[in-house]
Design a protein around this motif. Structure first.
Motif, PDB file in Angstrom:
ATOM      1  N   VAL A   1      45.904  42.111  25.251  1.00 24.65           N
ATOM      2  CA  VAL A   1      45.912  42.549  23.845  1.00 24.65           C
ATOM      3  C   VAL A   1      44.551  42.339  23.206  1.00 24.65           C
ATOM      4  CG1 VAL A   1      46.856  42.026  21.563  1.00 24.65           C
ATOM      5  CG2 VAL A   1      48.385  42.210  23.518  1.00 24.65           C
ATOM      6  N   PHE A   2      43.940  41.197  23.439  1.00 23.80           N
ATOM      7  CA  PHE A   2      42.631  40.928  22.854  1.00 23.80           C
ATOM      8  C   PHE A   2      41.585  41.891  23.406  1.00 23.80           C
ATOM      9  CE2 PHE A   2      38.644  38.702  22.127  1.00 23.80           C
ATOM     10  CZ  PHE A   2      38.805  38.256  20.827  1.00 23.80           C
TER      11      PHE A   2
ATOM     12  N   LEU B   1      32.899  48.087  29.420  1.00 23.56           N
ATOM     13  CA  LEU B   1      32.182  46.845  29.134  1.00 23.56           C
ATOM     14  C   LEU B   1      32.855  46.059  28.013  1.00 23.56           C
ATOM     15  CD1 LEU B   1      28.459  48.035  29.348  1.00 23.56           C
ATOM     16  CD2 LEU B   1      29.698  46.613  30.993  1.00 23.56           C
ATOM     17  N   SER B   2      33.356  46.759  26.997  1.00 23.15           N
ATOM     18  CA  SER B   2      33.996  46.064  25.875  1.00 23.15           C
ATOM     19  C   SER B   2      35.329  45.449  26.296  1.00 23.15           C
ATOM     20  CB  SER B   2      34.191  47.027  24.696  1.00 23.15           C
ATOM     21  OG  SER B   2      35.000  48.135  25.058  1.00 23.15           O
ATOM     22  N   VAL B   3      36.073  46.117  27.174  1.00 25.28           N
ATOM     23  CA  VAL B   3      37.302  45.526  27.708  1.00 25.28           C
ATOM     24  C   VAL B   3      36.982  44.246  28.478  1.00 25.28           C
ATOM     25  CG1 VAL B   3      39.152  45.835  29.391  1.00 25.28           C
ATOM     26  CG2 VAL B   3      38.641  47.666  27.770  1.00 25.28           C
ATOM     27  N   ALA B   4      35.944  44.312  29.305  1.00 22.30           N
ATOM     28  CA  ALA B   4      35.538  43.119  30.060  1.00 22.30           C
ATOM     29  C   ALA B   4      35.091  42.003  29.117  1.00 22.30           C
ATOM     30  CB  ALA B   4      34.417  43.479  31.031  1.00 22.30           C
ATOM     31  N   LEU B   5      34.335  42.368  28.076  1.00 25.05           N
ATOM     32  CA  LEU B   5      33.893  41.374  27.099  1.00 25.05           C
ATOM     33  C   LEU B   5      35.077  40.720  26.412  1.00 25.05           C
ATOM     34  CD1 LEU B   5      31.693  40.001  25.358  1.00 25.05           C
ATOM     35  CD2 LEU B   5      31.819  42.003  23.828  1.00 25.05           C
ATOM     36  N   GLY B   6      36.041  41.518  25.967  1.00 26.79           N
ATOM     37  CA  GLY B   6      37.213  40.968  25.300  1.00 26.79           C
ATOM     38  C   GLY B   6      38.021  40.066  26.208  1.00 26.79           C
ATOM     39  N   TYR B   7      38.167  40.458  27.466  1.00 27.36           N
ATOM     40  CA  TYR B   7      38.923  39.645  28.423  1.00 27.36           C
ATOM     41  C   TYR B   7      38.261  38.282  28.620  1.00 27.36           C
ATOM     42  CZ  TYR B   7      41.773  38.718  32.572  1.00 27.36           C
ATOM     43  OH  TYR B   7      42.662  38.169  33.463  1.00 27.36           O
ATOM     44  N   VAL B   8      36.938  38.280  28.786  1.00 33.60           N
ATOM     45  CA  VAL B   8      36.218  37.030  29.006  1.00 33.60           C
ATOM     46  C   VAL B   8      36.240  36.158  27.747  1.00 33.60           C
ATOM     47  CG1 VAL B   8      33.940  36.036  29.475  1.00 33.60           C
ATOM     48  CG2 VAL B   8      34.753  37.979  30.814  1.00 33.60           C
ATOM     49  N   LEU B   9      36.054  36.770  26.571  1.00 32.76           N
ATOM     50  CA  LEU B   9      36.061  35.994  25.328  1.00 32.76           C
ATOM     51  C   LEU B   9      37.410  35.324  25.092  1.00 32.76           C
ATOM     52  CD1 LEU B   9      34.101  38.291  22.838  1.00 32.76           C
ATOM     53  CD2 LEU B   9      33.354  36.099  23.779  1.00 32.76           C
ATOM     54  N   GLU B  10      38.485  36.051  25.362  1.00 34.42           N
ATOM     55  CA  GLU B  10      39.806  35.455  25.185  1.00 34.42           C
ATOM     56  C   GLU B  10      40.003  34.296  26.152  1.00 34.42           C
ATOM     57  OE1 GLU B  10      43.946  34.525  25.259  1.00 34.42           O
ATOM     58  OE2 GLU B  10      42.683  35.098  26.967  1.00 34.42           O
ATOM     59  N   TRP B  11      39.546  34.469  27.377  1.00 28.59           N
ATOM     60  CA  TRP B  11      39.700  33.442  28.412  1.00 28.59           C
ATOM     61  C   TRP B  11      38.891  32.187  28.070  1.00 28.59           C
ATOM     62  CZ3 TRP B  11      37.169  33.910  33.883  1.00 28.59           C
ATOM     63  CH2 TRP B  11      37.588  32.834  34.672  1.00 28.59           C
TER      64      TRP B  11
END
Length: 293
Positions: A200-201, A77-87
């Motif tokens: 990376v994010f 979930l945190s990987v998905a969160l980071g990916y979306v936030l960076e995008w």
């Protein structure tokens, strides 16, 4: 101070330092490689801790798993969160001034804190470690040391080794290091630098969330817990060198020993001992212990 007490304090210092490294490594990756001042990084630590508390009942009911299943779901979930936030947010900040980066990421802190209050509430919560990690090992005749704290150290060491292998021995690590050195050249060679930074994010967010999840049984889960860890992690990044994983590890251990033994030996100045260490480092080596890489 007898030998058993000294040994316990050393173990506490190493465990604290390694936990700081887990959070600071993500921060130094984002700061050093992407050039983004991410004030919201401490919030990812808080999110990880709250996931360790909130996901346990659902994971047990639907997946039938325990502590490690909760960690696996939380990391995903945190990987998905980071990916979306960076995008959605961070990708627009690379060419902006640092002030705009600070304002954006500070705004994310306020959003995360409000969402935490709405979803979970403002109470302090405890997280129980797995039963097989809830024991202690004897140190001397009367002192013991919790097994779970040793588990935290082992996880942090394993993550540090994995990060070294990825950054130093893999093609992805080569691209990350090249992107940190010359973004335009990497883009000209056909590498999707946007996707690379997104990865990376996402990894940086996952590292902070993982630290929060494994720290939850020790520190409990409470509002605003990300703010204090953010400040000390910036100290680690400054001492170790912006963008340096090796520097973050050594600096985190230094901070862990200075903070732990400062509270034992000189409690009157323990609160400023870490910042004195940072001041000395800035005078000696303003760029930090190591360069990015």
């Amino acid at each position: 101070m007898d030998l058993a007490t000294f040994l316990i304090q050393c173990l506490n210092a190493v465990q604290y330092g390694l936990l700081l490294f887990l959070v600071a490594s993500g921060l130094t990756l984002i700061f050093g490689i992407m050039g983004v001042i991410n004030l919201a990084h401490g919030s990812f630590y808080m999110i990880g801790a709250y996931m360790a508390y909130a996901l346990a009942p659902a994971v047990e009911q639907w997946l039938g798993g325990g502590f490690f299943t909760v960690m696996a779901v939380g990391i995903a979930l945190s990987v998905a969160l980071g990916y979306v936030l960076e995008w959605v947010f961070i990708s627009y900040l690379y060419e902006r001034e640092h002030l705009q980066q600070v304002l954006m990421t500070y705004g994310l802190i306020l959003v995360f804190e409000e969402l935490r209050s709405i979803i979970v509430g403002d109470d302090v919560h405890g997280v129980q470690p797995p039963a097989w990690l809830s024991g202690s090992i004897p140190l001397g005749e009367v002192m013991t040391y919790p097994v779970y704290r040793l588990f935290i150290s082992a996880v942090c060491v394993a993550v540090a080794l994995a990060m070294w292998v990825v950054l130093a021995r893999t093609r992805l690590g080569m691209r990350i290091r090249a992107g940190a050195s010359n973004r335009d050249m990497v883009r000209a060679m056909g590498v999707d630098i946007r996707l690379l930074y997104r990865v990376v994010f996402a990894v940086g967010v996952a590292l902070a969330a993982l630290a929060g999840m494994i720290a939850a049984p020790v520190s409990s889960v409470y509002p605003g817990m990300g703010s204090s860890v953010l400040i000390i992690c910036f100290v680690v990044v400054v001492i170790g060198g912006i963008g340096s994983i090796k520097g973050a590890l050594i600096a985190a251990l230094l901070v862990g020993f200075v903070d732990t033994f400062g509270k034992v030996l000189v409690p009157g100045i323990a609160g400023v001992s870490v910042y004195l260490l940072m001041a000395v480092m800035l005078l000696w080596k303003p760029e930090g212990l190591f360069k990015a890489g």
